[in-house]
Structure formats: structure tokens, C-alpha cells
Design an enzyme around this catalytic site. Structure first.
Site, short mmCIF file in Angstrom:
data_model
loop_
_atom_site.label_atom_id
_atom_site.label_comp_id
_atom_site.label_asym_id
_atom_site.label_seq_id
_atom_site.Cartn_x
_atom_site.Cartn_y
_atom_site.Cartn_z
N SER A 1 0.84 -1.19 0.00
CA SER A 1 0.00 0.00 0.00
C SER A 1 0.88 1.24 0.00
CB SER A 1 -0.87 0.02 1.26
OG SER A 1 -0.05 0.35 2.39
N ASP A 2 0.28 2.36 -0.34
CA ASP A 2 0.92 3.62 -0.03
C ASP A 2 0.74 3.83 1.47
OD1 ASP A 2 1.12 6.72 -1.92
OD2 ASP A 2 2.16 6.05 -0.13
N TRP A 3 1.43 4.80 1.99
CA TRP A 3 1.47 5.02 3.45
C TRP A 3 0.20 5.75 3.91
CZ3 TRP A 3 5.15 2.74 1.21
CH2 TRP A 3 6.26 2.22 1.88
N GLY A 4 -0.75 4.98 4.44
CA GLY A 4 -2.03 5.57 4.83
C GLY A 4 -3.11 5.29 3.82
#
Ligand code: GLC
Length: 754
Positions: free
Chosen positions: A292-295
Site C-alpha cells: 500500500s501507499d502510506w495511509g
């Protein structure tokens, strides 16, 4: 002790036995004898990545499998009262602990596509490393070999800084010229973006580390990036943004795909069954892992079952969705099958084997970085990406020696600008212009200490004066008293924000005042993408230098003085006004943070020059445009169809000017009777260095997908039989040579043969 634990105990016992008896090598490390391989059969390099993965996976306990599917942020996160665990590389993006018992290394993750970046909240000094020029500058070289070389360089600095995962590969199409992250990406065309970013990813991974490709998919603006829904018809996506990913991935086999923050047709990209399972892992047969991207994670079961394999930087998510508790519950209640946990681990482990990470442990050895050699690499990239947009009366290149030169503005006496956000590399020597821009992320504005002024002075024979440009009247006076003026104008852009195309800080007035005082005015634009130029008619020359990286000052001077030809070509259209855009008003602008909204990409695959062609708009500067210091002629365009139906284009280009230069002959194709999203598509190009008077022939096979439209119902690419037009020339609007060809047509599945 169940038999799995017994096996684990025995393999450890055998390994321990083998190790205690192992002799020590010169470095004092135990030479693990062949018997150890028996203890860890997955370390047998004669086996395939698949076989090694299966051997290792079956040794892992469920608890161990749970540890590999979520990661820590590698830097403090004050808002959440978070401190990174021991073992991280402080100031880095991410960290997944290893499993020592099985010899699985930690995954140390660094940003990004321009070099080894450092998070702003690092409690240790910034890692000062070499920065490539902006991604858009690398793409503007249209030179895949340079992109690969630059990738190999930053990947080496990543490895020597102790990282084995590089969060690079930004390949999002430039749909929105105001997007604050265009500088990290590269092109509005899927072929150009795919080939250039694929080359960089290959370079990075040549260091036995994993690169990502990102942000999958349709992450085309920063305003509302966490909540917006990017809505587009499937055929349009398949023929544009998804095709850019597909081409780049075929050429580079990235170990990981980073899913984006935004929603895609309503579902978050990191829990989007269509994007992750249907297209990426299904049609394209992707064997790596989706991080995932961060968040960007919003669920446990939905995300896991729809294709997410690893939650990155869990502290940025509302919950630790892939943490032991939530994932443990989901496994226990069956909402996430154990087989899915196995598959998540299989994908991660396979990538670690496939890209040499398991067999080549990283260590912090930054003392081994050859910065001098790396400076040459980033300079070569930067100078080939500089685009000469105007050169009235051959004002450029300048002759070395005595001219009275005024250098004005842009902090050109201190350094060159870089873009903001997670990709910012802090250059060696520190930030020569501290205190500019937002105090917090994506600021501050960081410059690289390679001042164009010094590089120009070294060539100008000492008669150079500098003015900061803060007072246009004073700057104009200096220009009036000089033979010529070089004005630097800067448009800073960065992650999490979108930006107007109008230059900030009264710089348009500065250029107008200087040009009024001296017609021999050269403007050097440092920007993250297209900008408006109301003074264009008034100035003598314009260079688009983008963010030129750690050796940017030298690169700019080398082009200005003609030590290298100006050979960059625009990878994006420069619009003449916002009215020419599919969305003149930026969606989501002014909405309260967190308010969900839709962005409808009604243009579908008609991105950039295709849109301008479709609408008949005349841009400020066209896709593919760029002047050289010499001139080229194009001829002998031929189109031939092989027995297998492959279309091959060929042509020749001659340097008809007085000096050596680099040509970028471009080939476009389109159906003679229409029917596509736009009249033509880029079908191929070459970058050719030619001495004065020299000619070169080139041949380009055309990817069949570029001749096709996408049939969603049948999940197939369809090439319509009939007449097709072919163009050859210097840009999307300068195509003097044409021919036609008949294609038999055909259909082929979107599903890749494994
Ligand atoms: C950022 C970016 C992504 C980056 C990651 C880690 O927010 O979107 O490109 O790799 O988080 O810093």
C-alpha cells in the site's frame, strides 16, 4: 511439539550445528558450509524463485507469516506519538523486520525515484545523497539508456545506504498539468512513460534490490488524493494509465506495485478487486506483491481478499489493518482464508528471491559511494532532459569568453531547485537556501548546492554580475548595462498539493522588465511541469530545465554554452490556457479536508496531445517539441507488415545543420478514417547523435496495443482492419513526412500468456 514446529526445530538445529563448525572467512563471518544449504534448502541458488519460495514458506509459522504483511514507518511520527522500532534505518520510509530463524532479511524501504530520500522528521542527520533530476526531466531525455543508468546509480546508493527496497517507479500519466507530483512522474503518453520508467526500474533492480512501480492507479492529482474517486471507463483506462503500467512492468518486472491513495471508480485502489486481482494479478499475471501507499489501507478482509499483500507504514492508517490482531481475527473467523495469507507471503518472498535480496544481504556501507562518478551520471541525465523551447536568432549557445552577462533570480547564485515531498533527496553540502516554502511536509523547499552562477562564471570569462531578482527595476538596470541577461524563474511543486501554472512571486513581471531592458534575454525555467509564459514573445531564448538534480547548475551551463546539444523534448504538452484542459477547474479545490468527491476522466485515453488533437487546440508548446542547436531533416518513411501482422516503421534522419546534435525522430500512427480516442498515438521514437551532415536510419516495431482499441466485453485488444496513417517528425504537431499502410487487423486477449 507439532511436526511443523519439530521441522522448524530440526532445521535450526542443523543450521546451528553447521554454523558452529563452519570456518570463518577473511571478514570473520562464518562461511556457511554446503550442509547449511541443506538446513536451509531455500538458499540453494540453483533452484527457481518459485521452488525456493515454496521451500521457505512451508517452514514458516502462522505468526511469522503475519509479521511480513505489515510494515513500520522508518521515522518518528509525532502526531501519533510514534517512534520507529529498533532496526529501522532512521529517517527512512519503511521497515519490515526479518525472520532470523529462517534467514529472511528485514525489508528496509527508501524513497524514491530521484535517489535516497530522507523523511523530514528524522532524528538523525539527513542522509545526503546524489539526486537525479526530476523524473519528468529523465523522461524528457527520451533516452532509455540514460534512465536505466540513473536508476542503476540511485539503486546502488540505496543498497550502500542499507536499503533493499526502493519506492520508485512513478509512472502515473500527466493528466493534470497542475498536479504537484508531475515532477516525479513523467509523461502524458503511455508508451513514453512505460519505456522510460521501465528502464529506470530495471536500473534500480540491477543492484539486487526491489523497486516498486507506483501509484497504481489514476493518481493524477494531489488535491483530495486520500478520498477522491478517479472515475474512468475501463477501455479508456486500459489504453492509457493502465497501459503505461503494463509496458513498464513488462520491461522491468518490478518486485512490488504500490497501490494508490485514491479510489478508482468508487473503490479504494488498495482494496480494488478490479485493479489488483482482475487486471494486475489476473490479466497481467503479476507474481510480485502489492504494497500500500502510506495511509492507503481502509480495511482488513476487503483489502486482503481484493489483492493487497502488505500494509506499508501502518501508523498512517486508521487501524493496523494487517496487524496481528485484526488480521488474526479475520483469519480466525475465516473472512481472510489462510491460503490468502500464504499467497501474500509467497509474493513477498518470491520477490525477495527473484531480485537477489535473499542472496545479497544489504549493509550500511555508504563510505563506498563514488559521488564523483554519480555526479557525472546525474549531470548527463539532467543535460539531456533540458528542453530548448525558444532560440531567436541563434542567441544560444553562448560563446565562452568575454560577454558582460547579468545572471538574475531563482537563487541561481546558491543552487538549483528540487521538488517537495517524500521523494526529496537532501543533497551533499546541505540545503544552500534554507527556510523557504512550507515549514512542514511537503516543505521545506530544498535546493542542491550546484549553483548555475558559478558554472556560468567558469565559462564566461569573469564578466558576470548577479542580481537576486527581487526588485525587477534593479534587475532591469543590470540587464540594460549587460550584453545579455540570463533570468532564472522557479515554480516549486510538491506532493500533497497542486499548483497554478502561473509563475509565483511576481516572476513574470521580473522577466518582462528584464526583457524590456535587454532583448538578449535568456529564461531558464525550473519547474515540475508546464508553466505559462506571458513574456514568451519578449525574450530571446527559453530553456525548460525542470528540477535538474545534484549537478543541475553544471548541466544548465553546459547546455547554455553548447558543450552539449540541447536535446530534451517535451514529455508533456504545455497548454496555452486552462480553458484548453479537460477540467479547467481543478476538482476538489476548496473543499474541506476529507470531503469525498469524484474526478471524471471523461477524456478517457485522450490524454495530453491526444486531447489537443481531438479538440483542435493549439498548445503553447507541443508534446515531443524541443529545439536543437542544429537542424534535422526526416525522410524515407516506410511502413511494413510482417507475416505475423507486426507493423514495423522505419525512416531516416539527417543532420542538415553546422554542428553535431541529438535528434529525436518521432513516429505516430492513426486510423485513416478515425475511430480512436484521437487522430494519432505515439508509436515509437529513437534518440540519435549525429555529426553535421550525417544521416541515420532507424527501425521501430510497433506494439500491437498501440494499434488497437480495447473491447471490454471480450477483454480483448482489437486492431481494426483497414488503412492507417503514419507520421514522422519532430513533435506531435511537426510531422512533415507521412505514409499509409493497410493492416489486416485482429484480436488478442488482455490476458498474458504466463
Ligand atoms: C508517500 C507517497 C509515496 C511514498 C510513501 C513513503 O506519501 O505517496 O510515493 O513512497 O508515502 O514515503
Amino acid at each position: 511439539m507439532n511436526n511443523r514446529k519439530m521441522r522448524a526445530f530440526m532445521s535450526t538445529l542443523m543450521l546451528a550445528t553447521a554454523m558452529t563448525m563452519a570456518p570463518l572467512n577473511a571478514a570473520g563471518n562464518p562461511v556457511v558450509a554446503a550442509t547449511a544449504t541443506l538446513a536451509r534448502p531455500w538458499m540453494d541458488t540453483s533452484l527457481s524463485a518459485e521452488a525456493r519460495t515454496d521451500l521457505l514458506l512451508r517452514e514458516m509459522t502462522v505468526d511469522e507469516k503475519k509479521t511480513l504483511v505489515y510494515g513500520y514507518f522508518g521515522s518518528p511520527f509525532k502526531e501519533r506519538n510514534y517512534a520507529p522500532p529498533a532496526g529501522v534505518r532512521m529517517g527512512s520510509a519503511g521497515y519490515i523486520p526479518g525472520i532470523e530463524r529462517l534467514g529472511i532479511p528485514a525489508q528496509w524501504q527508501t524513497d524514491a525515484g530521484l535517489g535516497v530520500a530522507t523523511q523530514r522528521d528524522s532524528t538523525e542527520p539527513m542522509r545526503e545523497r546524489t539526486s537525479l533530476p526530476a523524473g519528468i526531466a529523465t523522461v524528457a531525455t527520451w533516452n532509455p539508456a540514460l534512465a536505466r543508468q540513473g536508476g542503476a546509480m540511485i539503486g546502488k546508493e540505496a543498497r550502500l545506504s542499507g536499503f533493499n527496497v526502493m519506492l520508485a517507479g512513478g509512472v502515473n500519466l500527466v493528466r493534470e498539468p497542475r498536479n504537484g507530483r508531475n515532477f516525479e512522474y513523467g509523461a502524458e503518453d503511455p508508451l513514453l512513460a512505460g519505456i522510460m520508467v521501465g528502464a529506470q526500474i530495471s536500473g534500480i533492480q540491477s543492484n539486487n534490490i526491489i523497486s516498486t512501480i507506483k501509484h497504481y492507479a489514476l493518481n493524477a492529482q494531489e488535491t483530495g488524493r486520500f478520498v477522491l474517486s478517479a472515475n474512468i471507463d475501463e477501455a479508456g483506462a486500459r489504453m492509457s494509465d493502465l497501459l503505461a503500467f503494463e509496458i513498464a512492468m513488462e520491461r522491468s518486472n518490478p518486485g512490488s506495485v504500490m497501490c494508490a491513495y485514491n479510489r478508482y471508480n468508487g473503490d479504494y485502489a488498495c482494496e480494488n478487486d478490479f485493479l489488483l486481482n482482475k487486471v494486475l494479478k489476473g490479466d497481467w499475471g503479476y507474481k510480485g506483491y502489492v504494497m500500500s501507499d502510506w495511509g492507503a489501507v481502509h480495511s482488513t478482509a476487503k483489502a486482503a481478499n481484493n489483492g493487497l499483500d502488505q500494509e506499508s507504514g501502518y501508523i498512517f492508517d486508521k487501524e493496523m489493518f494487517f496487524g496481528a490482531d485484526l488480521l488474526g481475527k479475520a483469519l480466525a473467523d475465516g473472512s481472510v482464508p489462510m491460503a490468502r495469507l500464504d499467497d501474500m507471503n509467497r509474493r513477498i518472498l518470491r520477490a525477495l528471491f527473484d531480485h537477489g535480496v535473499m542472496d545479497n544481504p544489504v549493509a550500511v556501507e555508504d563510505h563506498k559511494i563514488d559521488y564523483a562518478a554519480h555526479a557525472k551520471i546525474t549531470r548527463a541525465d539532467a543535460e539531456e532532459g533540458i528542453v530548448l523551447l525558444k532560440n531567436q536568432g541563434g542567441l544560444l549557445p553562448l560563446a565562452a569568453g568575454a560577454s558582460k552577462i547579468a545572471v538574475i533570480g531563482g537563487y541561481a547564485d546558491k543552487g538549483v531547485m528540487s521538488g517537495g515531498g517524500s521523494s526529496t533527496v537532501f543533497g551533499r553540502g546541505g540545503n544552500p537556501v534554507p527556510g523557504l516554502g512550507p515549514k512542514n511536509f511537503p516543505g521545506p523547499i530544498v535546493f542542491h548546492a550546484n549553483p548555475p552562477l558559478a558554472a556560468i562564471q567558469a565559462r564566461a570569462g569573469g564578466n558576470v554580475a548577479f542580481d537576486t531578482g527581487t526588485d525587477p527595476t534593479a534587475a532591469a538596470k543590470l540587464a540594460a548595462d549587460s550584453d545579455l541577461a540570463i533570468v532564472f524563474v522557479n515554480q516549486w511543486t510538491g506532493e500533497a498539493m497542486d499548483f497554478a501554472l502561473t509563475l509565483p512571486d511576481n516572476q513574470d513581471a521580473l522577466v518582462a522588465a528584464v526583457a524590456k531592458a535587454n532583448k538578449r534575454t535568456i529564461v531558464v525555467v525550473q519547474s515540475g511541469g508546464p508553466v505559462f509564459m506571458p513574456w514568451l514573445k519578449e525574450v530571446g531564448a527559453v530553456l525548460a530545465a525542470w528540477y535538474p538534480g545534484s549537478a543541475g547548475g553544471e548541466a544548465i551551463a553546459r547546455v547554455i554554452y553548447g558543450e552539449v546539444d540541447a536535446s530534451g523534448r517535451l514529455p508533456v504538452t504545455f497548454p496555452a490556457s486552462l480553458d484548453q484542459l479537460p477540467r479547467p477547474k481543478l476538482d476538489g479545490e476548496g473543499l474541506p479536508d476529507g470531503t469525498k468527491f469524484d474526478v471524471s476522466y471523461g477524456e478517457g485515453a485522450a490524454v495530453g496531445y491526444k486531447w489537443f488533437d481531438q479538440k483542435g487546440y493549439k498548445p503553447l508548446f507541443a508534446f515531443g517539441y524541443g529545439l536543437s542547436y542544429t537542424r534535422f531533416a526526416y525522410k524515407d518513411l516506410k511502413a511494413s507488415v510482417g507475416t505475423d501482422g507486426t507493423l514495423t516503421l522505419s525512416g531516416s534522419v539527417t543532420n542538415i545543420g553546422e554542428r553535431a546534435g541529438k535528434a529525436v525522430p518521432q513516429l505516430y500512427v492513426g486510423p485513416a478514417t478515425g475511430g480512436w480516442e484521437a487522430p494519432k498515438r505515439l508509436a515509437g521514437w529513437q534518440k540519435l547523435e549525429l555529426a553535421s551532415g550525417a544521416s541515420s536510419r532507424f527501425t521501430v516495431p510497433v506494439d500491437a496495443r498501440l494499434l488497437a482499441t480495447f473491447d471490454v466485453a471480450k477483454n480483448e485488444w482489437v486492431v481494426k482492419p483497414g488503412r492507417y496513417k503514419v507520421w514522422l517528425g519532430a513533435s506531435a504537431t511537426d510531422l512533415p513526412v507521412t505514409t499509409e499502410v493497410t493492416l489486416k487487423g485482429g484480436r488478442f486477449s488482455a490476458v498474458k500468456a504466463n
